[in-house]
Design an enzyme around this catalytic site. Structure first.
Site, PDB file in Angstrom:
ATOM      1  N   HIS A 224       0.886  -1.174   0.000  1.00  0.00           N
ATOM      2  CA  HIS A 224       0.000   0.000   0.000  1.00  0.00           C
ATOM      3  C   HIS A 224       0.926   1.227   0.000  1.00  0.00           C
ATOM      4  O   HIS A 224       2.008   1.174   0.577  1.00  0.00           O
ATOM      5  CB  HIS A 224      -0.811   0.148   1.284  1.00  0.00           C
ATOM      6  CG  HIS A 224      -1.772  -0.944   1.613  1.00  0.00           C
ATOM      7  ND1 HIS A 224      -1.427  -2.068   2.311  1.00  0.00           N
ATOM      8  CD2 HIS A 224      -3.101  -1.052   1.377  1.00  0.00           C
ATOM      9  CE1 HIS A 224      -2.507  -2.823   2.493  1.00  0.00           C
ATOM     10  NE2 HIS A 224      -3.526  -2.241   1.930  1.00  0.00           N
TER      11      HIS A 224
ATOM     12  N   ASP B 220       2.315   1.988   3.360  1.00  0.00           N
ATOM     13  CA  ASP B 220       3.356   1.101   3.907  1.00  0.00           C
ATOM     14  C   ASP B 220       4.743   1.596   3.548  1.00  0.00           C
ATOM     15  O   ASP B 220       5.694   1.417   4.300  1.00  0.00           O
ATOM     16  CB  ASP B 220       3.266  -0.315   3.319  1.00  0.00           C
ATOM     17  CG  ASP B 220       1.887  -0.898   3.378  1.00  0.00           C
ATOM     18  OD1 ASP B 220       1.142  -0.527   4.290  1.00  0.00           O
ATOM     19  OD2 ASP B 220       1.567  -1.730   2.497  1.00  0.00           O
TER      20      ASP B 220
ATOM     21  N   GLU C 199      -9.430 -13.613  -0.730  1.00  0.00           N
ATOM     22  CA  GLU C 199      -8.655 -13.946   0.469  1.00  0.00           C
ATOM     23  C   GLU C 199      -9.361 -15.066   1.233  1.00  0.00           C
ATOM     24  O   GLU C 199     -10.567 -15.006   1.478  1.00  0.00           O
ATOM     25  CB  GLU C 199      -8.505 -12.694   1.346  1.00  0.00           C
ATOM     26  CG  GLU C 199      -7.739 -12.953   2.623  1.00  0.00           C
ATOM     27  CD  GLU C 199      -7.305 -11.665   3.308  1.00  0.00           C
ATOM     28  OE1 GLU C 199      -6.775 -10.768   2.641  1.00  0.00           O
ATOM     29  OE2 GLU C 199      -7.511 -11.563   4.522  1.00  0.00           O
TER      30      GLU C 199
ATOM     31  N   ASP D 190      -5.214 -13.986  -1.772  1.00  0.00           N
ATOM     32  CA  ASP D 190      -4.500 -13.700  -0.528  1.00  0.00           C
ATOM     33  C   ASP D 190      -4.634 -14.975   0.304  1.00  0.00           C
ATOM     34  O   ASP D 190      -5.731 -15.346   0.719  1.00  0.00           O
ATOM     35  CB  ASP D 190      -5.129 -12.515   0.220  1.00  0.00           C
ATOM     36  CG  ASP D 190      -4.637 -11.168  -0.310  1.00  0.00           C
ATOM     37  OD1 ASP D 190      -3.890 -11.158  -1.303  1.00  0.00           O
ATOM     38  OD2 ASP D 190      -5.015 -10.141   0.271  1.00  0.00           O
TER      39      ASP D 190
ATOM     40  N   ASP E 270     -10.821 -11.710  11.410  1.00  0.00           N
ATOM     41  CA  ASP E 270      -9.892 -11.733  10.277  1.00  0.00           C
ATOM     42  C   ASP E 270      -8.482 -11.659  10.866  1.00  0.00           C
ATOM     43  O   ASP E 270      -7.861 -10.604  10.906  1.00  0.00           O
ATOM     44  CB  ASP E 270     -10.173 -10.519   9.376  1.00  0.00           C
ATOM     45  CG  ASP E 270      -9.307 -10.499   8.138  1.00  0.00           C
ATOM     46  OD1 ASP E 270      -8.802 -11.555   7.746  1.00  0.00           O
ATOM     47  OD2 ASP E 270      -9.150  -9.413   7.561  1.00  0.00           O
TER      48      ASP E 270
HETATM   49  C1  XLS Z   1      -7.801  -6.547   4.742  1.00  0.00           C
HETATM   50  C2  XLS Z   1      -7.345  -6.799   3.390  1.00  0.00           C
HETATM   51  C3  XLS Z   1      -6.178  -5.943   2.933  1.00  0.00           C
HETATM   52  C4  XLS Z   1      -6.034  -5.993   1.448  1.00  0.00           C
HETATM   53  C5  XLS Z   1      -5.206  -4.897   0.872  1.00  0.00           C
HETATM   54  O1  XLS Z   1      -8.520  -7.323   5.360  1.00  0.00           O
HETATM   55  O2  XLS Z   1      -7.056  -8.155   3.285  1.00  0.00           O
HETATM   56  O3  XLS Z   1      -5.008  -6.320   3.582  1.00  0.00           O
HETATM   57  O4  XLS Z   1      -5.489  -7.211   1.030  1.00  0.00           O
HETATM   58  O5  XLS Z   1      -5.685  -3.641   1.184  1.00  0.00           O
HETATM   59 NI    NI Z   2      -6.086  -9.123   1.727  1.00  0.00          NI
HETATM   60 NI    NI Z   3      -7.856  -9.475   5.114  1.00  0.00          NI
END
Ligand code: XLS
Ligand code: NI
Ligand code: NI
Length: 441
Positions: free
Chosen positions: A105, A108, A272, A300, A311
């Site tokens: 990001h 980051d 994800e 992810d 999460d």
């Molecule tokens: C948050 C998300 C984030 C995205 C990128 O839960 O997984 O990390 O992957 O902004």
């Molecule tokens: Ni993510």
């Molecule tokens: Ni996440």
């Protein structure tokens, strides 16, 4: 401003299935061919910048536990020098792990500025620095993204904010992040709608917010073509956290959104594992739906804690789950621009630098184990054969005629009566099929 952070200087290597735990990779053997393609090219591993180098170990009851030298409280020089030192360590880690990709990001990689102009110039300086590091190390960018959720200006959303000036600030920020991603040759650009949703309907105009988000996504796609960015634009579904209700709930919801705004050919999904679970699905469900709808992009590969339901972004360690995920990815033809990003963070007690490395080694290995099993399942073909047999009626004349619109309700009724059709149920064979999976995991 340097100093050794990791205790190692030799990259981890493949030590074979009998190697000791934590000695290297027992399954990840980049050059090994699976289905005619190198394992590294199937998996396309990426390490995320944020959880590894930015997150300090806070939880709702406690503060930082990690005490990295580049954190502001431990750094005596400028914020930009800290960001560069952090980048040096990050690229050292990418090399020790032998991962081909990373993800970031804007927030980051660059220090936060006091306004948009400062954010942009900080980002540009760091993008140039990253470009040098990438050139030196050969590490590539899987995707870039903008953090449109941490700063308080985004507390009521970014593109879905009631205030058009925040929409504008978010749009301008995304533009700078797509520029940075293009400069670094990113394979994708990700949009995760962290606060694109709502806390209470009492203050929310849903239709308005959806139209704003549709407009925003259209601007992103238009800009991609304007500047000739060749990567894929991805949306990452998540049903809640941080907002109570998020618009990008799951893959199906995103597909409906893309259709409504005419974007279904332009944007794909970054799925994800933990978000799939949070939505009440399995990971493979989300992958299979994305394949079926033609919008699969990237993953992810980080899991939740199944008891707490949060999460928790833990490193993957469940071989059967990972295997079924790669089975669906490979069945759909595998990754093109996408890859396996570890959006995963250490547990806050894992404070040693080596924990960072070994967490990834284990995660890469479990994925390698999964992709090997998935490839073997495809080569074996039993599951595929079962599917073909189960749907064979639709390939024959009668089924084909129904699909080709040669019948309506009345003519089907007439056929059932005339031919005295009286179909008998057949076994779904679930346990038999599960036993086939067990043979490979
Ligand atoms: C948050 C998300 C984030 C995205 C990128 O839960 O997984 O990390 O992957 O902004
Ligand atoms: Ni993510
Ligand atoms: Ni996440």
């Amino acid at each position: 401003m340097t100093g050794k952070f990791f205790d190692r200087s030799n990259p981890f290597t493949y030590v074979g299935a009998n190697g000791a735990a934590n000695a290297g990779f027992r399954h990840y053997n980049p050059d090994q061919k699976l289905l005619g393609k190198r394992m590294e090219d199937h998996l396309r591993f990426a390490v995320c910048y944020w959880h590894n180098f930015v997150w300090q170990g806070n939880d709702p009851f406690g503060g930082a536990t990690f005490e990295r030298p580049w954190f502001p409280e431990n750094w005596s020089g400028s914020a930009m020098d800290a960001a560069k030192y952090k980048a040096d360590i990050a690229f050292e880690m990418f090399q020790l792990l032998g991962v081909p990709f990373f993800c970031f990001h804007d927030a980051d990689m660059r220090p936060e500025g006091n306004n948009f102009a400062e954010n942009t110039s900080n980002l540009q300086e760091m993008t140039d620095y990253f470009a040098e590091k990438m050139e030196q190390t050969g590490t590539q960018l899987l995707w870039g993204t903008a953090n449109l959720f941490s700063h308080r200006r985004y507390m009521a959303g970014a593109s879905t904010n009631p205030d058009p000036e925040i929409f504008a600030f978010a749009a301008a920020t995304v533009k700078t992040c797509i520029d940075a991603t293009k400069q670094l040759g990113g394979a994708n650009y990700v949009l995760w709608g962290g606060r694109e949703g709502y806390e209470t309907l009492l203050n929310t105009a849903i239709e308005h917010e959806l139209d704003q988000m549709g407009r925003f996504m259209t601007m992103v796609v238009d800009y991609k073509y304007k500047i000739g960015f060749e990567g894929t634009i991805l949306i990452e579904p998540k049903p809640q956290e941080p907002t109570k209700h998020q618009y990008d709930f799951d893959v199906s919801t995103i597909y409906g959104f893309l259709k409504r705004y005419g974007l279904e050919e332009e944007i794909k999904v970054n799925i994800e594992q933990g978000h799939a679970i949070l939505a009440g699905h399995s990971f493979e469900h989300e992958l299979a739906i994305a394949n079926a709808l033609g919008i699969f992009g990237s993953i992810d590969m980080n899991r939740n804690d199944y008891q707490s339901g949060w999460d928790t972004d833990q490193f993957p360690n469940n071989a059967p789950e990972v295997t079924l995920a790669y089975y669906h990815i490979l069945s759909g033809g595998g990754f093109t621009n996408g890859g396996t990003n570890f959006d995963a963070k250490l547990r806050r007690q894992s404070i040693n630098p080596d924990d960072l490395l070994l967490a990834h080694v284990g995660a890469m290995d479990i994925c390698a184990r999964g992709v090997k099993a998935a490839a073997a399942m495809l080569e074996d073909g039993s599951l595929q054969e079962n599917l073909v047999a189960r749907y064979a009626g639709w390939k024959a004349k009668f089924g084909g005629d129904i699909i080709d619109n040669r019948y309506d309700l009345e003519s089907l009724t007439a056929k059932v009566i005339d031919e005295n059709i009286n179909p008998q149920p057949v076994s779904g064979r679930q346990e038999v099929l599960e036993n086939i999976v067990s043979k490979f995991v």
